[in-house]
Design an enzyme around this catalytic site. Structure first.
Site, PDB file in Angstrom:
ATOM      1  N   ARG A   1     -12.482 -14.276  -2.797  1.00  0.00           N
ATOM      2  CA  ARG A   1     -11.625 -14.934  -1.797  1.00  0.00           C
ATOM      3  C   ARG A   1     -12.395 -15.789  -0.798  1.00  0.00           C
ATOM      4  NH1 ARG A   1      -6.964 -10.288  -0.881  1.00  0.00           N
ATOM      5  NH2 ARG A   1      -5.740 -10.942  -2.694  1.00  0.00           N
TER       6      ARG A   1
ATOM      7  N   SER B   1       0.838  -1.211   0.000  1.00  0.00           N
ATOM      8  CA  SER B   1       0.000   0.000   0.000  1.00  0.00           C
ATOM      9  C   SER B   1       0.872   1.260   0.000  1.00  0.00           C
ATOM     10  CB  SER B   1      -0.887   0.033   1.253  1.00  0.00           C
ATOM     11  OG  SER B   1      -1.821  -1.011   1.216  1.00  0.00           O
TER      12      SER B   1
ATOM     13  N   GLY C   1      -5.388  -3.629  -8.034  1.00  0.00           N
ATOM     14  CA  GLY C   1      -6.591  -2.854  -7.724  1.00  0.00           C
ATOM     15  C   GLY C   1      -6.237  -1.529  -7.075  1.00  0.00           C
TER      16      GLY C   1
ATOM     17  N   SER D   1     -13.569   1.141   2.482  1.00  0.00           N
ATOM     18  CA  SER D   1     -12.514   0.922   1.481  1.00  0.00           C
ATOM     19  C   SER D   1     -11.508   2.061   1.466  1.00  0.00           C
ATOM     20  CB  SER D   1     -13.130   0.788   0.086  1.00  0.00           C
ATOM     21  OG  SER D   1     -12.112   0.863  -0.887  1.00  0.00           O
TER      22      SER D   1
ATOM     23  N   ASP E   1      -7.018  -8.305   3.989  1.00  0.00           N
ATOM     24  CA  ASP E   1      -6.266  -9.166   3.071  1.00  0.00           C
ATOM     25  C   ASP E   1      -5.777 -10.453   3.735  1.00  0.00           C
ATOM     26  OD1 ASP E   1      -6.603  -7.394   0.982  1.00  0.00           O
ATOM     27  OD2 ASP E   1      -4.762  -6.294   1.444  1.00  0.00           O
TER      28      ASP E   1
ATOM     29  N   ARG F   1       1.555   4.199  -3.026  1.00  0.00           N
ATOM     30  CA  ARG F   1       1.313   5.617  -2.731  1.00  0.00           C
ATOM     31  C   ARG F   1       2.580   6.448  -2.911  1.00  0.00           C
ATOM     32  NH1 ARG F   1      -2.442   2.596  -0.302  1.00  0.00           N
ATOM     33  NH2 ARG F   1      -4.430   3.469   0.397  1.00  0.00           N
TER      34      ARG F   1
ATOM     35  N   GLN G   1      -9.152   2.208  -0.664  1.00  0.00           N
ATOM     36  CA  GLN G   1      -8.906   2.569  -2.067  1.00  0.00           C
ATOM     37  C   GLN G   1      -9.882   3.650  -2.518  1.00  0.00           C
ATOM     38  OE1 GLN G   1      -9.001  -1.076  -4.341  1.00  0.00           O
ATOM     39  NE2 GLN G   1      -7.143  -1.873  -3.382  1.00  0.00           N
TER      40      GLN G   1
HETATM   41  C1  S3P Z   1      -5.605  -1.289  -0.046  1.00  0.00           C
HETATM   42  C2  S3P Z   1      -6.883  -1.356   0.446  1.00  0.00           C
HETATM   43  C3  S3P Z   1      -7.647  -2.605   0.565  1.00  0.00           C
HETATM   44  C4  S3P Z   1      -6.766  -3.841   0.411  1.00  0.00           C
HETATM   45  C5  S3P Z   1      -5.773  -3.701  -0.699  1.00  0.00           C
HETATM   46  C6  S3P Z   1      -4.867  -2.496  -0.458  1.00  0.00           C
HETATM   47  C7  S3P Z   1      -4.935   0.027  -0.131  1.00  0.00           C
HETATM   48  O1  S3P Z   1      -8.632  -2.639  -0.458  1.00  0.00           O
HETATM   49  O2  S3P Z   1      -7.557  -4.990   0.210  1.00  0.00           O
HETATM   50  O3  S3P Z   1      -4.961  -4.854  -0.818  1.00  0.00           O
HETATM   51  O4  S3P Z   1      -3.705   0.067  -0.300  1.00  0.00           O
HETATM   52  O5  S3P Z   1      -5.620   1.046  -0.014  1.00  0.00           O
HETATM   53  P1  S3P Z   1     -10.062  -1.913  -0.249  1.00  0.00           P
HETATM   54  O6  S3P Z   1      -9.835  -0.485  -0.063  1.00  0.00           O
HETATM   55  O7  S3P Z   1     -10.830  -2.184  -1.516  1.00  0.00           O
HETATM   56  O8  S3P Z   1     -10.679  -2.587   0.935  1.00  0.00           O
END
Ligand code: S3P
Length: 455
Positions: free
Chosen positions: A366, A33, A105, A183, A335, A37, A185
């Site tokens: 999952r 993560s 993602g 979330s 995760d 970033r 993300q």
């Molecule tokens: C992440 C947020 C999570 C996580 C992903 C990394 C991030 O997803 O599952 O592996 O770095 O912001 P979600 O925000 O969809 O829950």
């Protein structure tokens, strides 16, 4: 309608065999993560950002290529130090070809948020797994902010899939947005777009998700306000805001550390230390759960690295007991459920995991993939729409001997291999290639502890 084309990585199977004790000290790889970033924020900033400890995983390399396509200059030296010369006041340029985000993602959603704030047009693509994951969760708020987003609808009628074409005139409206799912993300995509909107953009979060975007924006000189109103965090930034280049040291990834930690907990006689593990409370739900299960897990040598607290974790083989995982802990270990389910197969009694419907839209479904991996190896699992219950073997290890379908999912692949280390018979996976997306050193690190895994 757009047809989604992708190239699959070469299939490489792997097999984990019952292993003797795991021993030794290893270092957790850089956090995925924070690595994404650091590249994205560095690419947006004015000046040269230096990053050390970056995860050299395929997901991050996709993000590096994407940021280069938008105009950032990015290089790595022979010591693994990365330099990112951000676009600053010039803003992102429109890439000449598709922006291929691979399996990531986090990469694609954060990059779409960041790009939305600039006057540009870009078409985003991904691999087989990413191409079926939902994007409307970020496209809806981005459209509210004034971006035009054209996405694919699958043959089954599911809208908002890659490829996505984003078109922005760079003049966004700020929004106040309450995401329907917890979330990080989604939160991050909106805040990144908000950096170039005129006024205050707020994300309302009833359940806290990882806060790396907020922490890192502050490190890049952008004030982030976080206040609690009616039991929800209101996280705000005021645009237009400029990011100023900084230095980042990426701490170790607790989500990757989970694999050697659980391998040691289930393999009799094991005694290992995993160093450099980030202990940010928005990420440590798995450790709390393992403690509840009676695991020997001791974190010490707490110190600061890159603005985060890190520690070394000492783990010994433990007799685990089944627990009910509190639903409000899900975001802090989202995760880690597949590998927790593997630990649960060795526990006495049932481990109940509910409130985890989000797992169905990760790199694979999952819940289904974890249940199938355990069932193929003789473990009793009950699956529901938003959860699963694993029944442990009352002290007897699972039979093993199964072949697991990984569905292009790195965490399913690693969970299955960890399971195989302590089952009665080896566990095989159909495809190990995706492990490189998040944990390229997995095989070497596990081998250094004495794990018997063959490719
Ligand atoms: C992440 C947020 C999570 C996580 C992903 C990394 C991030 O997803 O599952 O592996 O770095 O912001 P979600 O925000 O969809 O829950």
């Amino acid at each position: 309608m757009d047809v989604c084309l992708y190239m699959s990585a070469p299939v490489k199977s792997a097999i984990a065999k019952p292993s003797k004790t795991l021993k030794g000290t290893v270092t957790a790889p850089g956090d995925k993560s924070i690595s994404h970033r650091s590249i994205i924020f560095g690419a947006m900033a004015e000046g040269i950002t230096e990053v050390t400890g970056l995860l050299r995983g395929e997901d991050i390399l996709s993000t590096v290529r994407a940021m280069q396509a938008f105009g950032a200059e990015i290089t790595e030296d022979e010591n693994g130090k990365w330099q990112i010369e951000g676009v600053g006041a010039n803003g992102f340029a429109s890439p000449t070809g598709d922006v291929d985000c691979g399996n990531a993602g986090t990469g694609v959603r954060l990059i779409m948020g960041a790009a939305a704030g600039y006057a540009m047009t870009a078409r985003f693509t991904g691999d087989a797994s990413l191409s079926v994951r939902p994007m409307n969760r970020i496209l809806d708020p981005l459209r509210e902010m004034g971006v035009s987003a054209d996405a694919r609808t699958t043959e089954a009628g599911e809208p908002g899939r890659l490829p996505v074409t984003l078109k922005s005139n760079g003049a966004l409206r700020p929004v106040e947005y309450r995401p329907p799912h917890a979330s990080a993300q989604v939160k991050s995509a909106i805040l990144l777009a908000g950096l170039n909107a005129q006024g205050t953009t707020t994300v309302i979060e009833p359940i806290a998700t990882r806060d790396h975007t907020e922490n890192m924006l502050r490190a890049f000189g952008v004030p982030v306000d976080n206040r609690s109103i009616a039991n929800a965090a209101h996280i705000s930034i005021t645009g237009p805001a400029k990011l100023k280049a900084t230095k980042i040291k990426v701490p170790g990834d607790p989500s990757s550390a989970a694999f050697p930690i659980i391998a040691a907990l289930i393999t009799p006689g094991s005694d290992i230390i995993v160093e450099n593990v980030m202990m940010n409370p928005t990420r440590t739900g798995l450790f709390d759960t393992l403690n509840d299960m009676g695991a020997f897990l001791r974190a010490d040598n707490f110190r600061k690295s890159g603005g985060e607290t890190i520690a070394d974790i000492h783990v010994k083989h433990s007799r685990l007991i089944g627990v009910t995982v509190p639903e409000d802990r899900a975001a802090s270990m989202i995760d880690e459920y597949p590998v927790l389910a593997v630990a649960a197969a060795f526990a006495t009694g049932k481990t109940i995991m509910n409130g985890i419907g989000e797992l169905r839209v990760k790199e694979s479904d999952r819940i289904a993939a974890t249940a199938a991996l355990l069932k193929a190896n003789g473990v009793t699992v009950h699956e529901t729409q938003d959860g699963m219950t694993v029944t442990g073997g009352e002290g007897k290890p699972p039979l093993g001997g199964g072949t697991v379908t990984t569905h292009h999912d790195h965490r399913i692949a690693m969970s299955a291999l960890v399971l195989g280390l302590a089952c009665q018979n080896p566990v095989k996976i159909d495809d190990a290639s995706m492990i490189a997306t998040s944990f390229p050193t997995f095989f070497d690190l596990m081998a250094s502890l004495g794990a018997h895994i063959e490719r």
